[in-house]
Design a protein around this motif. Structure first.
Motif, PDB file in Angstrom:
ATOM      1  N   THR A   1      58.657 -15.467 105.002  1.00  0.00           N
ATOM      2  CA  THR A   1      58.510 -14.208 105.726  1.00  0.00           C
ATOM      3  C   THR A   1      58.688 -12.977 104.838  1.00  0.00           C
ATOM      4  OG1 THR A   1      60.842 -14.296 106.362  1.00  0.00           O
ATOM      5  CG2 THR A   1      59.235 -15.232 107.911  1.00  0.00           C
ATOM      6  N   GLY A   2      58.932 -13.175 103.555  1.00  0.00           N
ATOM      7  CA  GLY A   2      59.061 -12.035 102.653  1.00  0.00           C
ATOM      8  C   GLY A   2      57.729 -11.340 102.429  1.00  0.00           C
ATOM      9  N   THR A   3      57.799 -10.081 102.010  1.00  0.00           N
ATOM     10  CA  THR A   3      56.595  -9.340 101.649  1.00  0.00           C
ATOM     11  C   THR A   3      56.392  -9.465 100.140  1.00  0.00           C
ATOM     12  OG1 THR A   3      56.856  -7.761 103.458  1.00  0.00           O
ATOM     13  CG2 THR A   3      55.480  -7.079 101.603  1.00  0.00           C
ATOM     14  N   TYR A   4      55.201  -9.883  99.752  1.00  0.00           N
ATOM     15  CA  TYR A   4      54.867 -10.072  98.335  1.00  0.00           C
ATOM     16  C   TYR A   4      53.720  -9.137  97.984  1.00  0.00           C
ATOM     17  CZ  TYR A   4      57.617 -14.322  98.868  1.00  0.00           C
ATOM     18  OH  TYR A   4      58.637 -15.214  99.126  1.00  0.00           O
ATOM     19  N   MET A   5      53.879  -8.449  96.875  1.00  0.00           N
ATOM     20  CA  MET A   5      52.856  -7.503  96.417  1.00  0.00           C
ATOM     21  C   MET A   5      52.492  -7.823  94.976  1.00  0.00           C
ATOM     22  SD  MET A   5      53.089  -3.341  96.304  1.00  0.00           S
ATOM     23  CE  MET A   5      51.990  -2.370  95.258  1.00  0.00           C
ATOM     24  N   VAL A   6      51.229  -8.099  94.748  1.00  0.00           N
ATOM     25  CA  VAL A   6      50.716  -8.415  93.412  1.00  0.00           C
ATOM     26  C   VAL A   6      49.753  -7.317  92.980  1.00  0.00           C
ATOM     27  CG1 VAL A   6      49.337 -10.031  92.049  1.00  0.00           C
ATOM     28  CG2 VAL A   6      50.935 -10.904  93.771  1.00  0.00           C
ATOM     29  N   TRP A   7      50.007  -6.739  91.823  1.00  0.00           N
ATOM     30  CA  TRP A   7      49.046  -5.826  91.212  1.00  0.00           C
ATOM     31  C   TRP A   7      48.293  -6.587  90.125  1.00  0.00           C
ATOM     32  CZ3 TRP A   7      48.289  -4.571  86.108  1.00  0.00           C
ATOM     33  CH2 TRP A   7      47.340  -3.576  85.865  1.00  0.00           C
ATOM     34  N   TYR A   8      47.001  -6.274  89.951  1.00  0.00           N
ATOM     35  CA  TYR A   8      46.242  -6.922  88.880  1.00  0.00           C
ATOM     36  C   TYR A   8      45.113  -6.002  88.402  1.00  0.00           C
ATOM     37  CZ  TYR A   8      42.453  -7.881  92.194  1.00  0.00           C
ATOM     38  OH  TYR A   8      41.428  -7.736  93.089  1.00  0.00           O
TER      39      TYR A   8
ATOM     40  N   PRO B   1      37.276 -14.169  83.625  1.00  0.00           N
ATOM     41  CA  PRO B   1      37.201 -15.071  84.777  1.00  0.00           C
ATOM     42  C   PRO B   1      38.504 -15.167  85.558  1.00  0.00           C
ATOM     43  CG  PRO B   1      36.158 -16.087  82.859  1.00  0.00           C
ATOM     44  CD  PRO B   1      36.814 -14.820  82.372  1.00  0.00           C
ATOM     45  N   GLU B   2      39.627 -15.167  84.855  1.00  0.00           N
ATOM     46  CA  GLU B   2      40.924 -15.292  85.528  1.00  0.00           C
ATOM     47  C   GLU B   2      41.194 -14.113  86.456  1.00  0.00           C
ATOM     48  OE1 GLU B   2      40.969 -17.537  81.712  1.00  0.00           O
ATOM     49  OE2 GLU B   2      40.454 -15.474  82.277  1.00  0.00           O
ATOM     50  N   ALA B   3      40.797 -12.918  86.030  1.00  0.00           N
ATOM     51  CA  ALA B   3      40.989 -11.731  86.860  1.00  0.00           C
ATOM     52  C   ALA B   3      40.085 -11.772  88.088  1.00  0.00           C
ATOM     53  CB  ALA B   3      40.723 -10.469  86.043  1.00  0.00           C
ATOM     54  N   HIS B   4      38.866 -12.245  87.896  1.00  0.00           N
ATOM     55  CA  HIS B   4      37.915 -12.349  89.002  1.00  0.00           C
ATOM     56  C   HIS B   4      38.381 -13.360  90.048  1.00  0.00           C
ATOM     57  CE1 HIS B   4      34.066 -12.281  91.065  1.00  0.00           C
ATOM     58  NE2 HIS B   4      34.055 -13.591  91.028  1.00  0.00           N
ATOM     59  N   GLU B   5      38.981 -14.449  89.575  1.00  0.00           N
ATOM     60  CA  GLU B   5      39.385 -15.528  90.483  1.00  0.00           C
ATOM     61  C   GLU B   5      40.729 -15.266  91.153  1.00  0.00           C
ATOM     62  OE1 GLU B   5      37.985 -18.618  91.440  1.00  0.00           O
ATOM     63  OE2 GLU B   5      36.222 -17.480  90.798  1.00  0.00           O
ATOM     64  N   LEU B   6      41.551 -14.391  90.595  1.00  0.00           N
ATOM     65  CA  LEU B   6      42.916 -14.237  91.103  1.00  0.00           C
ATOM     66  C   LEU B   6      42.984 -13.898  92.586  1.00  0.00           C
ATOM     67  CD1 LEU B   6      45.941 -14.268  90.490  1.00  0.00           C
ATOM     68  CD2 LEU B   6      45.756 -11.856  89.842  1.00  0.00           C
TER      69      LEU B   6
ATOM     70  N   LEU C   1      40.733   0.739  81.166  1.00  0.00           N
ATOM     71  CA  LEU C   1      40.751   0.115  82.484  1.00  0.00           C
ATOM     72  C   LEU C   1      40.117   1.051  83.506  1.00  0.00           C
ATOM     73  CD1 LEU C   1      41.819  -2.338  84.188  1.00  0.00           C
ATOM     74  CD2 LEU C   1      43.851  -0.929  84.626  1.00  0.00           C
ATOM     75  N   THR C   2      39.138   0.552  84.254  1.00  0.00           N
ATOM     76  CA  THR C   2      38.461   1.401  85.239  1.00  0.00           C
ATOM     77  C   THR C   2      38.698   0.966  86.679  1.00  0.00           C
ATOM     78  OG1 THR C   2      36.422   0.094  85.136  1.00  0.00           O
ATOM     79  CG2 THR C   2      36.622   1.938  83.589  1.00  0.00           C
ATOM     80  N   ALA C   3      39.376  -0.185  86.886  1.00  0.00           N
ATOM     81  CA  ALA C   3      39.585  -0.653  88.257  1.00  0.00           C
ATOM     82  C   ALA C   3      40.792  -1.570  88.318  1.00  0.00           C
ATOM     83  CB  ALA C   3      38.346  -1.387  88.772  1.00  0.00           C
ATOM     84  N   SER C   4      41.418  -1.592  89.483  1.00  0.00           N
ATOM     85  CA  SER C   4      42.558  -2.482  89.700  1.00  0.00           C
ATOM     86  C   SER C   4      42.661  -2.814  91.181  1.00  0.00           C
ATOM     87  CB  SER C   4      43.863  -1.834  89.216  1.00  0.00           C
ATOM     88  OG  SER C   4      44.211  -0.730  90.036  1.00  0.00           O
ATOM     89  N   GLY C   5      43.519  -3.760  91.487  1.00  0.00           N
ATOM     90  CA  GLY C   5      43.681  -4.169  92.872  1.00  0.00           C
ATOM     91  C   GLY C   5      45.126  -4.496  93.197  1.00  0.00           C
ATOM     92  N   VAL C   6      45.429  -4.463  94.478  1.00  0.00           N
ATOM     93  CA  VAL C   6      46.727  -4.924  94.964  1.00  0.00           C
ATOM     94  C   VAL C   6      46.479  -5.945  96.065  1.00  0.00           C
ATOM     95  CG1 VAL C   6      48.114  -2.924  94.347  1.00  0.00           C
ATOM     96  CG2 VAL C   6      46.889  -2.928  96.507  1.00  0.00           C
ATOM     97  N   PHE C   7      47.277  -6.996  96.041  1.00  0.00           N
ATOM     98  CA  PHE C   7      47.180  -8.046  97.049  1.00  0.00           C
ATOM     99  C   PHE C   7      48.556  -8.231  97.655  1.00  0.00           C
ATOM    100  CE2 PHE C   7      47.170 -12.230  98.852  1.00  0.00           C
ATOM    101  CZ  PHE C   7      45.885 -12.391  99.353  1.00  0.00           C
ATOM    102  N   LEU C   8      48.642  -8.163  98.977  1.00  0.00           N
ATOM    103  CA  LEU C   8      49.921  -8.296  99.659  1.00  0.00           C
ATOM    104  C   LEU C   8      49.891  -9.442 100.655  1.00  0.00           C
ATOM    105  CD1 LEU C   8      49.369  -4.926  99.381  1.00  0.00           C
ATOM    106  CD2 LEU C   8      51.758  -4.997 100.100  1.00  0.00           C
TER     107      LEU C   8
END
Length: 287
Positions: free
Chosen positions: A194-201, A207-212, A245-252
């Motif tokens: 139930t914890g909140t997890y936040m990943v920045w990438y 390929p690893e960045a695309h698949e993450l 770097l021109t782009a990034s993402g966050v996944f929660l």
């Protein structure tokens, strides 16, 4: 090799996205009286000078927080972000930029036993982080170690209060970081679903960045937990040979229910403010 030593990039577009989201999440968690624990697995130096040699070398803050500040965005998410950063500076100035540890600590409560755990392996950054945290005089609220955040995370889940935010944002300097992020999220959800997890990438041609994000979605879906994925691309600057770097993402995973509508309003304003050419844009999806 992709390199993301944070002193060179403080205040850039990726920081704007990451820290605006971080503020929204911590504010949501601290709205309830129960204590929270924040774990930052890759804390960096904590505070950065935007007028030092690192920042001047890249100039990325000029395409990030400086440009955003000039546009006076209306989205509450962005106004809150700018106000928090301004609080670390003298009126009218923007010389100090707070990294994730200081963003989070600024929002933790003194009257409630909230906790912040910081991990950083880089010898220079960990030394700087320790000196910066010492200035806070935060007592037991903040704990830091020069240690591998991926490994240390296991010992802090679940926290005593059963409420936590885990921020995972390694440098991704080596390809194995992507796999470690996946394993950290997988293990974290097993220990503390139930914890909140936040990943920045970073969004880079690897390929690893695309698949993450696809792998992270699979883990969240298998665990039966809601997720949110947001990206920001500022596009190509035709006047620059080296784009950086021109782009990034966050996944929660387990994001606040308020985050999606807040980002739906804020992301287009970020593109308008920071976008600079071909490839600019944003995406927002959630389960």
């Amino acid at each position: 090799m992709f390199s993301y030593r944070h002193g060179f990039h403080a205040g850039n577009h990726a920081d704007v996205l990451k820290h605006a989201v971080l503020i929204a999440v911590v504010r949501h968690l601290t709205a309830k009286p129960t204590p929270i624990t924040v774990v930052d697995t890759h804390a960096g130096a904590g505070l950065y000078r935007l007028d030092d040699d690192f920042a001047d070398t890249s100039g990325e803050a000029r395409d990030g927080i400086f440009k955003l500040r000039e546009t006076h965005p209306e989205a509450p998410l962005l106004k809150d972000y700018l106000a928090l950063v301004a609080g670390f500076n003298r009126p009218g100035e923007l010389r100090i930029y707070p990294g994730s540890p200081f963003v989070a600590q600024h929002l933790l409560r003194q009257e409630v036993p909230d906790r912040l755990w910081l991990f950083e392996m880089h010898p220079t950054d960990s030394k700087a982080l320790a000196a910066h945290v010492e200035q806070l005089d935060a007592g037991r609220q903040v704990r830091l170690q020069r240690a591998d955040g991926f490994e240390q995370l296991k010992a802090h889940l679940p926290p005593p209060s059963r409420r936590a935010l885990v921020l995972i944002d390694p440098s991704y300097e080596i390809k194995s970081d992507y796999g470690k992020v996946v394993r950290a999220l997988q293990d974290g959800l097993k220990r503390f679903a139930t914890g909140t997890y936040m990943v920045w990438y970073p969004i880079i041609p690897r390929p690893e960045a695309h698949e993450l994000p696809r792998r992270l979605k699979t883990i969240a879906n298998q665990a039966g937990r809601p997720w949110l994925h947001a990206t920001l691309a500022i596009g190509q600057d035709e006047a620059k040979q080296r784009q950086g770097l021109t782009a990034s993402g966050v996944f929660l995973v387990n994001p606040p229910h308020t985050l999606k509508p807040a980002l739906r309003e804020a992301l287009p304003q970020l593109v308008d403010a920071l976008g600079r050419g071909r490839g600019k844009g944003q995406t927002l999806e959630a389960s």
